[in-house]
Design a protein around this motif. Structure first.
Motif, mmCIF file in Angstrom:
data_model
loop_
_atom_site.group_PDB
_atom_site.id
_atom_site.type_symbol
_atom_site.label_atom_id
_atom_site.label_comp_id
_atom_site.label_asym_id
_atom_site.label_seq_id
_atom_site.Cartn_x
_atom_site.Cartn_y
_atom_site.Cartn_z
ATOM 1 N N THR A 462 0.823 -1.213 0.000
ATOM 2 C CA THR A 462 0.000 0.000 0.000
ATOM 3 C C THR A 462 0.854 1.260 0.000
ATOM 4 N N GLU A 463 0.199 2.385 -0.208
ATOM 5 C CA GLU A 463 0.890 3.672 -0.247
ATOM 6 C C GLU A 463 1.408 4.088 1.122
ATOM 7 N N ASN A 464 1.026 3.362 2.165
ATOM 8 C CA ASN A 464 1.540 3.665 3.496
ATOM 9 C C ASN A 464 2.964 3.168 3.705
ATOM 10 N N PHE A 465 3.469 2.395 2.741
ATOM 11 C CA PHE A 465 4.839 1.890 2.860
ATOM 12 C C PHE A 465 5.835 3.054 2.841
ATOM 13 N N ARG A 466 6.762 3.009 3.778
ATOM 14 C CA ARG A 466 7.861 3.974 3.778
ATOM 15 C C ARG A 466 8.981 3.442 4.665
ATOM 16 N N ILE A 467 10.158 4.046 4.508
ATOM 17 C CA ILE A 467 11.315 3.693 5.339
ATOM 18 C C ILE A 467 11.849 4.967 5.975
ATOM 19 N N GLU A 468 12.022 4.934 7.286
ATOM 20 C CA GLU A 468 12.589 6.056 8.021
ATOM 21 C C GLU A 468 13.794 5.565 8.817
ATOM 22 N N ASP A 469 14.649 6.504 9.206
ATOM 23 C CA ASP A 469 15.767 6.125 10.057
ATOM 24 C C ASP A 469 15.935 7.144 11.165
ATOM 25 N N GLY A 470 16.718 6.774 12.166
ATOM 26 C CA GLY A 470 16.949 7.661 13.300
ATOM 27 C C GLY A 470 17.941 7.034 14.259
ATOM 28 N N VAL A 471 18.077 7.626 15.420
ATOM 29 C CA VAL A 471 18.990 7.140 16.459
ATOM 30 C C VAL A 471 18.169 6.824 17.704
ATOM 31 N N THR A 472 18.330 5.629 18.230
ATOM 32 C CA THR A 472 17.588 5.229 19.431
ATOM 33 C C THR A 472 18.100 5.991 20.650
ATOM 34 N N GLN A 473 17.174 6.600 21.374
ATOM 35 C CA GLN A 473 17.501 7.296 22.626
ATOM 36 C C GLN A 473 16.409 6.984 23.647
ATOM 37 N N SER A 475 15.733 4.371 25.398
ATOM 38 C CA SER A 475 15.087 3.060 25.318
ATOM 39 C C SER A 475 15.081 2.383 26.685
ATOM 40 N N LEU A 476 14.122 1.470 26.871
ATOM 41 C CA LEU A 476 14.108 0.667 28.092
ATOM 42 C C LEU A 476 15.379 -0.153 28.221
ATOM 43 N N ASP A 477 15.930 -0.582 27.069
ATOM 44 C CA ASP A 477 17.186 -1.333 27.059
ATOM 45 C C ASP A 477 18.307 -0.349 26.761
ATOM 46 N N GLU A 639 7.937 6.871 26.770
ATOM 47 C CA GLU A 639 7.381 8.182 26.409
ATOM 48 C C GLU A 639 8.479 9.093 25.856
ATOM 49 N N ARG A 640 9.650 9.090 26.514
ATOM 50 C CA ARG A 640 10.751 9.938 26.064
ATOM 51 C C ARG A 640 11.293 9.462 24.717
ATOM 52 N N GLU A 641 11.284 8.175 24.518
ATOM 53 C CA GLU A 641 11.760 7.627 23.243
ATOM 54 C C GLU A 641 10.868 8.096 22.097
ATOM 55 N N VAL A 642 9.571 8.050 22.296
ATOM 56 C CA VAL A 642 8.626 8.500 21.271
ATOM 57 C C VAL A 642 8.819 9.989 20.998
ATOM 58 N N GLY A 643 8.989 10.785 22.065
ATOM 59 C CA GLY A 643 9.195 12.214 21.894
ATOM 60 C C GLY A 643 10.476 12.521 21.133
ATOM 61 N N GLU A 644 11.542 11.765 21.424
ATOM 62 C CA GLU A 644 12.813 11.970 20.732
ATOM 63 C C GLU A 644 12.701 11.623 19.246
ATOM 64 N N GLU A 645 11.972 10.554 18.930
ATOM 65 C CA GLU A 645 11.787 10.182 17.527
ATOM 66 C C GLU A 645 11.018 11.263 16.773
ATOM 67 N N ASP A 733 1.080 2.470 15.675
ATOM 68 C CA ASP A 733 1.111 2.739 17.108
ATOM 69 C C ASP A 733 2.481 3.326 17.438
ATOM 70 N N PRO A 734 2.568 4.585 17.846
ATOM 71 C CA PRO A 734 3.882 5.208 18.060
ATOM 72 C C PRO A 734 4.668 4.587 19.206
ATOM 73 N N TYR A 735 4.000 3.821 20.072
ATOM 74 C CA TYR A 735 4.667 3.256 21.235
ATOM 75 C C TYR A 735 5.119 1.804 21.014
ATOM 76 N N THR A 736 4.949 1.294 19.799
ATOM 77 C CA THR A 736 5.305 -0.102 19.536
ATOM 78 C C THR A 736 6.074 -0.211 18.223
ATOM 79 N N TYR A 737 7.150 -0.984 18.253
ATOM 80 C CA TYR A 737 7.800 -1.389 17.004
ATOM 81 C C TYR A 737 8.016 -2.895 17.064
ATOM 82 N N TYR A 738 8.379 -3.480 15.936
ATOM 83 C CA TYR A 738 8.431 -4.937 15.831
ATOM 84 C C TYR A 738 9.769 -5.391 15.263
ATOM 85 N N GLN A 739 10.175 -6.542 15.732
ATOM 86 C CA GLN A 739 11.314 -7.243 15.141
ATOM 87 C C GLN A 739 10.771 -8.295 14.188
ATOM 88 N N LEU A 740 11.334 -8.371 12.989
ATOM 89 C CA LEU A 740 10.963 -9.430 12.057
ATOM 90 C C LEU A 740 11.735 -10.689 12.420
#
Length: 767
Positions: A462-473, A475-477, A639-645, A733-740
């Motif tokens: 679908t047209e919702n497909f996209r790729i973004e990048d960033g730096v993790t900050q 994180s719980l881990d 919450e801070r991770e989402v805000g940083e992204e 969902d801005p608070y969830t990401y997935y590992q394939l």
């Protein structure tokens, strides 16, 4: 003695057109002496060398002398290359192009121009000399065997039965395992060569003769295993140990280079395969530079062409200012290069891989565009560390550091889980690097453009497909903080959840707890459940066709040959069973279950196959544009991770807007400058102003005069137009990401049946 420097003693004025050629000096000195001279690809005749770089440490290097203005300079080369140069000198091959010496390996900008030229360099060479290495491991015996015995077809039937020539077959097998055959660049170097000759020590053989010998060896070994039987009877006393000859790099090289091009009239060639096919198929070939996993195949793919070569070549022909040059280059590039692909060794490794995945998705049939994220193709980086959310022993493909440099504010480079590495490839060399063995099940999606399954039916990417990048900050881990990531946003729905998992299949055997599961369902094997045998073969035959109707009968026969209460050793039954045709179905079983787990889903209780690192609770997901279901594992953001992204996303958008504004401003400044220059030339009666008028008319630029003459339709009062309702994009969902975790087989859900469930669509962010 002083060290040689390309930039000082032999700089290339135009690296998009010039090359350096090595001239070996004809003498008998202990140290090789040579010169580097500048030339063009279509200049004076030369040969080219194809060889294996091997180790890149200084302990494995020696000195040759490059003479400049009668002054010798030291230049370090691998010992293998020095041996090759010595053999070339002995065979009176003096003028030769060698990548290690003729390209400045420390100059990234030069490589960005020279690498796209390599297809022309090898294609224009009078002969490509292949250096397999020094004599050893009965290599002379193998070379003589190829030249004098294998191709003598009158003796062929006797050769494959004669137990007196076991050593010759073993020598040929060992020669086919030389490191040169595993180089990725050789696919291009051999495929486009006008003529090729192999050297091993001082022995040589024409490439065509060697290729025919390998092809015959593979044909008889794969089809009848007669040669293995001869070796078995004479030497081993048990089943042969030649490995899988058909999967050796040497065999793949011979067969694939024979099929890469279709010969046309006038000695023209037409490429037959896409870049995605070649990258996915040729996983047994490696490269010391991981970016070459892609770049080494650009010139032999039907849908790509290295972009630098044409662009810079065109630019040099024009003396007008920058704006005119860029416009002309773009127009000519569209006309002459329909499939440009950028070559840039400065990019971080993950960016090069992501660029390829994005390119492959955009080029593919949209009903299976995402199959590339299920197919193992990327070489494993040599990591300084492997990260896992839970333990160092699990998820070894998850967030691997690539040791590739990035700008400091972009974090440390890592691979996303949707770039599967060759750790999951079906075949690989054994621990001693001697034999090709199966190490995993075949990929369920197969090779492009073939379609094996259609789990998402006709639903497209679908047209919702996209790729973004960033730096993790934040994180719980904490170990993930500071790591660069790439997120892929794709639409699909959750089909089910993993409930129960069985032990992974080791060596393609059927584990004991799989058989216990079967006997809980059916104590009598005559009543073999459909879901069980179909899962064992992933409901397909070896070529991706529907499972033959006799498969359940053969599976039942094989199961009855096992020891009750123990795992079923499929290899023993293939080799020693009392019904040879059972081996056919068991080889299919092995290709489907090797290192996979049997799973049971939570809601529908479907049986299936999953990667060995699957866990209970992983989601079974159907992605639109992917032909098989996949397993996703959710992770929660703070919450801070989402805000940083969000902050990083906004900063990138502002940067893009600033860059776009700067480009527009520069373009307009160039336009004004060129208009004035053209007007002055027109007034002075000088030639050249016609090119500007022609360019403006071809681009169809709207002037104020044209704008005032626009049609009534274009000047319609906005209040009379009916606005189209805007379609709100699907949000993740801005608070969830997935590992394939990987692809999976779910019995009864592989052909679009899941769409009948009408599950709500979601947008998944996969990292």
């Amino acid at each position: 003695m002083a060290q040689y420097s390309h930039g000082i003693y032999c700089p290339l004025d135009n690296p998009s057109k010039e090359i350096r050629v090595l001239e070996i000096i004809d003498n008998s000195h202990d140290i090789i002496e040579c010169r580097l001279v500048k030339d063009k690809v279509d200049g004076q005749p030369y040969s080219a060398l194809s060889w294996s770089w091997g180790k890149r440490d200084h302990s494995d290097k020696t000195v040759v002398h490059i003479v400049q203005s009668n002054q010798p300079y030291d230049f370090l080369v691998p010992r293998s290359l020095e041996s090759a140069m010595r053999v070339l000198r002995a065979h009176k091959v003096f003028r030769v192009w060698i990548d290690f010496v003729c390209m400045d390996q420390d100059n990234i900008n030069e490589k960005n121009f020279q690498v796209p030229m390599m297809s022309s360099i090898y294609g224009e060479a009078e002969c490509v000399y292949v250096w397999l290495g020094d004599e050893g491991e009965n290599s002379k015996l193998a070379m003589d065997f190829v030249k004098n015995r294998v191709l003598n077809l009158k003796e062929w039937d006797r050769l494959i039965r004669d137990d007196k020539i076991v050593k010759e077959w073993q020598a040929l097998s060992a020669l086919m395992r030389r490191s040169w055959f595993s180089r990725r660049w050789i696919v291009q170097e051999i495929a486009i060569a006008q003529k090729a000759i192999l050297f091993c020590g001082m022995e040589s053989v024409d490439w065509k003769d060697f290729a025919d010998a390998v092809s015959l060896f593979n044909e008889v070994q794969t089809g009848t295993r007669r040669i293995s039987e001869v070796i078995d009877d004479k030497v081993l006393g048990h089943m042969p140990d030649l490995g899988d000859v058909s999967e050796l790099s040497a065999t793949t090289l011979v067969e694939e280079t024979n099929n890469l091009f279709r010969r046309l009239s006038g000695n023209e060639r037409q490429a037959q395969f896409s870049l995605q096919y070649l990258v996915s198929k040729l996983t047994t070939f490696d490269s010391s530079e991981p970016r070459d996993t892609i770049y080494a195949l650009l010139a032999v793919a039907k849908d790509t062409e290295p972009v630098r070569l044409l662009t810079e070549d065109v630019i040099e022909k024009w003396t007008w200012q920058k704006y005119i040059k860029e416009k002309l280059v773009k127009q000519l590039a569209v006309a002459n290069m329909s499939n440009p692909y950028p070559v840039d060794y400065r990019l971080p490794l993950s960016d090069v891989y992501v660029q390829f995945v994005n390119w492959a998705i955009n080029k593919s049939d949209k009903t299976r565009a995402l199959d590339i994220i299920c197919r193992p193709w990327a070489p494993e980086p040599i990591p300084s560390d492997t990260l896992s959310i839970y333990s160092e022993d699990e998820d070894v493909h998850w967030r691997v550091r690539t040791n590739s440099s990035r700008p400091e504010d972009e974090g440390e480079d890592t691979l996303p889980s949707w770039i599967p590495t060759t750790a999951r490839a079906a075949f690989g060399m054994d621990g001693e690097g001697q034999k090709m063995r199966r190490k995993n099940a075949d990929s369920l999606v197969g090779l492009p453009p073939k379609r094996v399954y259609s789990a998402a039916g006709t639903r497209v990417l679908t047209e919702n497909f996209r790729i973004e990048d960033g730096v993790t900050q934040h994180s719980l881990d904490a170990s993930l903080n500071g790591l660069h990531y790439h997120s892929m946003y794709v639409e699909g729905f959750v089909l089910d959840r993993v409930k129960e998992l069985k032990y992974p299949s080791q060596q393609g055997n059927i584990p004991r707890d799989w058989l216990k599961l079967l006997r809980r369902r059916s104590a009598d094997l005559h009543d073999l459940p459909d879901e069980f045998w179909r899962t064992l073969v992933a409901d397909r035959g070896p070529g991706g066709e529907n499972a033959p109707r006799y498969y359940p009968r053969l599976v039942r026969h094989a199961l009855n040959q096992g020891v009750h209460g123990d795992s079923l050793n499929t290899t023993d039954i293939v080799n020693w069973g009392n019904c040879s045709i059972v081996g056919e179905v068991l080889r299919r079983v092995q290709s489907a279950i090797w290192n996979r787990r049997m799973m049971r889903t939570e809601r529908d209780r479907c049986l299936g196959l999953a990667p060995e690192d699957t866990r209970p609770g992983d989601l079974v997901v159907v992605l639109y544009g992917c032909s098989v279901p996949v397993l996703l594992r959710p992770f929660t953001k703070t919450e801070r991770e989402v805000g940083e992204e969000e902050r990083q996303r906004e900063e990138k958008q502002r940067r893009k807007e600033r860059e776009a504004a700067a480009k527009i401003s520069q373009v307009w400044r160039d336009i004004v400058t060129m208009r004035r220059a053209a007007a002055e030339r027109r007034r002075a009666g000088k030639p050249g102003w016609e090119a500007w008028d022609k360019l403006e008319s071809s681009t169809g630029r709207v002037t104020p005069d044209k704008e005032s003459a626009s049609s009534p339709r274009e000047r319609r009062d906005p209040s009379t137009q009916i606005p189209k309702p805007e379609k709100l994009p699907l949000q993740s969902d801005p608070y969830t990401y997935y590992q394939l975790i990987g692809e999976c087989y779910v019995d009864g859900m592989m052909n679009g049946e899941a769409l009948l469930r009408f599950e709500p669509s979601r947008l998944f962010e996969i990292r």
